[in-house]
Write an enzyme that holds these catalytic residues in place. Structure first.
Site, PDB file in Angstrom:
ATOM      1  N   TYR B 278       0.844  -1.195   0.235  1.00 11.54           N
ATOM      2  CA  TYR B 278       0.069  -0.139   0.003  1.00 11.54           C
ATOM      3  C   TYR B 278       0.941   1.279  -0.166  1.00 11.54           C
ATOM      4  CZ  TYR B 278      -4.291   2.443   0.999  1.00 11.54           C
ATOM      5  OH  TYR B 278      -5.342   3.312   0.897  1.00 11.54           O
ATOM      6  N   TYR B 328      -5.331   5.712  -7.583  1.00 12.26           N
ATOM      7  CA  TYR B 328      -5.474   5.283  -6.103  1.00 12.26           C
ATOM      8  C   TYR B 328      -6.946   4.841  -5.946  1.00 12.26           C
ATOM      9  CZ  TYR B 328      -6.032   5.849  -0.921  1.00 12.26           C
ATOM     10  OH  TYR B 328      -6.159   5.536   0.245  1.00 12.26           O
TER      11      TYR B 328
END
Lengths: 371, 371
Positions: B278, B328
């Site tokens: 991440y 994103y």
């Protein structure tokens, strides 16, 4: 221990705060108080908890509850959709957590200031986005017609059910008098010591005519409820008699969910000693009783009128007074009442209760004593 | 099929929409498009889906997605906390659904208009209640100090990590140049055909000095991603080579989660052929690489500088360009990239990839080809 039981889990501890109209404290504190009560009931410590389950709409974050309680780590944490309708599904998810080894002891919690905070029953702002995960996205289809409260949207469906089943509000009075009778003898109930008569029900003002009168509606309540789910084996070492999860499921629609839970449990509707059925409004119980196969389709009017679900009936329903009589804890207090019935410790105990169903439409479970 | 695999599950289909700054359509539509793409990829129909998993903060209700797709019923539906940090936990929950028999084919979805709708990176109103389940309740502790954006709150922690690890923003440039190199050759990436140099990174303006420059930050993105999880046995009959779930877990903290996933999978850090980590912000990857044991504690600066995680390195990281380079999508596009690597179909394919990790801090999984 049955080898066919699909979920090896039991409810090992239950806890709650007082139920009121003004708790005077935050929802986080209510959640923590209920959680500590459930742990004490089970004989577990805070550090035993390694899983959490709550509702999508619950304001208390898992990590905040970890912080205030002192829970060291989590291997499982979910939020369930559909508001109070999802309450019955909490047991399945907690059981899945222990069944897959992701957690050993799962804390299920729900705390809300639904009266002193945001009032659940008040009209919603039709221009406001619904709470994510509340299931209230459907409100956009009702708002243009002026249906802005749960009572109003529910009643649009209820009208059709009442028509096809020849039901009137007088039939609902029979149900409400019965659960207020239970509440009257339950010290935890908001309506403790306050039974009502049929005439009092019929004299209460209309909320949505001709469906719901004031006494057909739950009251917005402040409070918290929690319980702990562990494996059956671990449950044997704990303080309470385990409430074994004989079946537990989630779904969309009470009939579908109930069918799966009965199949899992190997327990049918006629085997039930008591049932807890989501009753934010009286009319909901009538359709649910048929969906749960507690009476044949089309016969719910006579079934309720016969006294079958009242004190001493063949399958007493909502023996704590239900959400209408005890308090609107979003379904969670029906689960804890099911546990008490299986333990034999309910205020209105059904003698020898062995199989107790809890259903909230989007989830259900059958609890039983260990055989 | 290994008998020690704790979760019998595989990712059988993946789908996504275009990633943009202005999708021009609702999040419900984006979710539906990504879902249909995932089903088509798997060779499944809408009626095969009987479970759903999404994020607590996702605006698309399960019942709305059922309605627009035509999904007949659900036996499993959860929402996961912790925003994008929870993305890695979706695989565990979908696997638990099929492992316990609650569902046969679970649709995991996430769709957001994070640029054309509510912008994730903008300052939050410090007086507004955080989204329930977002994990942003902690914002109350930061707001009094003026830290109102994800970049600002993260940087407070990052400063300590940078100090203890002798890291500067120049070290982060090394990472960003590497993933922009991957993005440049990934046609799905926002930054396709737009690699950057170290100097360009260092010339970009500060967002939070001395931690993050503009090119260290993901861009708010519109789009949807979905995937389908089934049992390994069912996966064998479907269209794609299954991405088998060798391990999957949820937790609070990357090191804890990774430890459990490695143990489940019987696969250690040195066995990984690629990793998806991440990276809403570049600095996050640096602490994660140590938490994931991809390099020894204290050595991440030299590890990244060595080129270990770049194209051709010993464990390429974020081969799609990461959240910074591709878009994103709240971590979900790192999961789909892990699937593509296991299938052998990634734009930047690691030759012979057999074990691929995805970690988002609050969840992780290791995917592999069937052995």
């Amino acid at each position: 221990m049955s080898t066919t039981r699909p979920l090896d889990a039991a409810i090992v501890g239950i806890g709650q705060t007082d139920f009121s109209k003004d708790s005077g404290r935050s929802e986080l504190q209510l959640a923590a108080e209920a959680s500590l009560a459930a742990l004490a009931d089970a004989g577990l410590g805070v550090s035993d908890i390694d899983g959490m389950v709550t509702f999508s709409v619950d304001p208390t974050e898992d990590v905040e509850l970890m912080r205030v309680l002192g829970v060291p780590s989590l291997g499982y944490s979910v939020r369930l959709p559909h508001g109070g309708g999802g309450s019955g599904a909490t047991v399945y998810h907690a059981a899945a957590a222990v069944a897959t080894g992701a957690a050993r002891h799962v804390l299920v919690y729900r705390a809300l200031n639904a009266r002193s905070g945001r009032r659940f029953g008040q009209p919603r702002d039709p221009g406001a986005a619904p709470s994510v995960g509340s299931g209230w996205s459907f409100a956009q289809w009702y708002a243009p017609y002026g249906a802005l409260t749960p009572a109003a949207t529910l009643s649009m469906h209820a009208m059709a059910f009442m028509s096809s089943h020849a039901l009137s509000n007088e039939d609902f009075a029979e149900y409400v008098v019965g659960i207020r009778d239970f509440a009257a003898t339950n010290p935890s109930a908001w309506f403790h010591n306050r039974p009502i008569t049929f005439e009092e029900h019929q004299a209460s003002r209309w909320i949505i005519e001709p469906v719901l009168r004031l006494l057909d509606c739950c009251q917005e309540t402040d409070g918290g409820v929690a319980f702990v789910v562990s494996t059956v084996e671990r449950a044997r070492d704990l303080r309470q008699r385990p409430a074994v999860v004989l079946g537990a499921a989630q779904g969309v629609g009470a009939a579908d969910v109930a069918g799966r839970v009965y199949a899992q449990a190997g327990v049918g509707p006629t085997d039930l000693d008591a049932a807890m059925v989501y009753d934010a409004f009286s009319v909901e119980v009538f359709s649910s009783l048929e969906d749960l196969a507690l009476c044949p389709r089309g016969e719910v009017k006579d079934f309720v009128a016969s006294g079958a679900i009242r004190r001493g009936g063949i399958v007493p329903v909502n023996t704590n007074g239900g959400l209408i009589g005890e308090g609107y804890l979003h379904g969670m207090n029906l689960l804890t009442e099911a546990v008490r019935q299986v333990r034999g410790t309910a205020a209105n105990q059904v003698a020898g209760a062995r199989h107790v169903l809890m259903s909230s439409g989007r989830g259900a479970c059958i609890l039983g004593g260990e055989t």
